[in-house]
Design a protein around this motif. Structure first.
Motif, PDB file in Angstrom:
ATOM      1  N   LEU A   1       0.825  -1.207   0.000  1.00  0.00           N
ATOM      2  CA  LEU A   1       0.000   0.000   0.000  1.00  0.00           C
ATOM      3  C   LEU A   1       0.860   1.258   0.000  1.00  0.00           C
TER       4      LEU A   1
ATOM      5  N   VAL B   1       0.724   4.029  -3.026  1.00  0.00           N
ATOM      6  CA  VAL B   1       0.064   5.337  -2.899  1.00  0.00           C
ATOM      7  C   VAL B   1       1.007   6.509  -2.668  1.00  0.00           C
TER       8      VAL B   1
ATOM      9  N   SER C   1      -5.049  14.296   0.582  1.00  0.00           N
ATOM     10  CA  SER C   1      -4.589  13.056   1.214  1.00  0.00           C
ATOM     11  C   SER C   1      -3.170  13.253   1.701  1.00  0.00           C
TER      12      SER C   1
ATOM     13  N   PHE D   1       0.457   6.702   3.826  1.00  0.00           N
ATOM     14  CA  PHE D   1      -0.704   5.899   3.471  1.00  0.00           C
ATOM     15  C   PHE D   1      -1.810   6.719   2.807  1.00  0.00           C
ATOM     16  N   GLN D   2      -1.518   7.988   2.505  1.00  0.00           N
ATOM     17  CA  GLN D   2      -2.456   8.874   1.808  1.00  0.00           C
ATOM     18  C   GLN D   2      -3.842   8.864   2.459  1.00  0.00           C
TER      19      GLN D   2
ATOM     20  N   SER E   1      -4.368   4.831   9.857  1.00  0.00           N
ATOM     21  CA  SER E   1      -4.605   3.868   8.771  1.00  0.00           C
ATOM     22  C   SER E   1      -5.133   2.543   9.317  1.00  0.00           C
TER      23      SER E   1
ATOM     24  N   TYR F   1      -8.517   0.793   8.164  1.00  0.00           N
ATOM     25  CA  TYR F   1      -8.516  -0.623   7.790  1.00  0.00           C
ATOM     26  C   TYR F   1      -9.555  -1.408   8.598  1.00  0.00           C
TER      27      TYR F   1
ATOM     28  N   TRP G   1      -8.422   1.855  -0.148  1.00  0.00           N
ATOM     29  CA  TRP G   1      -7.374   2.504  -0.939  1.00  0.00           C
ATOM     30  C   TRP G   1      -7.365   1.954  -2.364  1.00  0.00           C
ATOM     31  N   ASP G   2      -7.680   2.805  -3.344  1.00  0.00           N
ATOM     32  CA  ASP G   2      -7.636   2.394  -4.755  1.00  0.00           C
ATOM     33  C   ASP G   2      -6.247   1.891  -5.138  1.00  0.00           C
TER      34      ASP G   2
ATOM     35  N   TRP H   1      -4.147   0.230  -3.325  1.00  0.00           N
ATOM     36  CA  TRP H   1      -3.986  -1.164  -2.887  1.00  0.00           C
ATOM     37  C   TRP H   1      -4.749  -2.095  -3.821  1.00  0.00           C
TER      38      TRP H   1
END
Length: 141
Positions: free
Chosen positions: A49, A53, A71, A75-76, A111, A115, A123-124, A126
């Motif tokens: 991830l 990102v 973001s 991890f944005q 994050s 999660y 997350w796109d 990921w």
């Protein structure tokens, strides 16, 4: 003239200290994640991830998105729901600026909250780069 040079140097030092950006390597980030409480079995997904990102860059800030949010960090983490610019707030109760400077812990904690509520599918990056794909091997770390 010397006063201007001294002032310029002071500003440069202040900016450098304030940002304290870091680009992590795979093993370095794996060790930090484990130290900050990420279960060993999940570390490869978190590494993938971070690579997808932010290129593992703690200072990365992107935006604005269509909804006007930005973001932040490795991890944005988006500001629309998870952090607040300039003060602690939103679901992570963290300043967005804390996700890009100093300790990695606020980014890890926030994050992990994301999660726990939404999964990695949140997350796109990921989904596109990590889901059903080979993940980083941390056995050599």
């Amino acid at each position: 003239m010397e006063m201007k040079a001294a002032l310029g140097l002071s500003v440069l030092i202040a900016v450098t200290v304030a940002t304290s950006a870091e680009i992590y390597g795979m093993c370095q980030l794996a060790k930090e994640l484990i130290k900050d409480g990420v279960p060993m079995k999940d570390v490869p997904d978190w590494l993938c991830l971070a690579k997808a990102v932010s290129q593992m860059d703690t200072s990365r800030t992107t935006g604005p998105a269509k909804d006007g949010s930005y973001s932040y960090g490795i991890f944005q983490i988006p500001s629309n729901e998870w952090c607040t610019k300039g003060k602690q707030g939103n679901k992570c109760n963290v300043k967005c600026e804390d996700l890009v400077a100093g300790s990695l812990l606020p980014s890890v904690q926030c994050s992990q909250l994301i999660y726990s509520q939404k999964g990695f599918q949140f997350w796109d990056g990921w989904v596109k780069s990590c889901k059903d794909k080979p993940l980083p091997d941390i056995h050599g770390c």
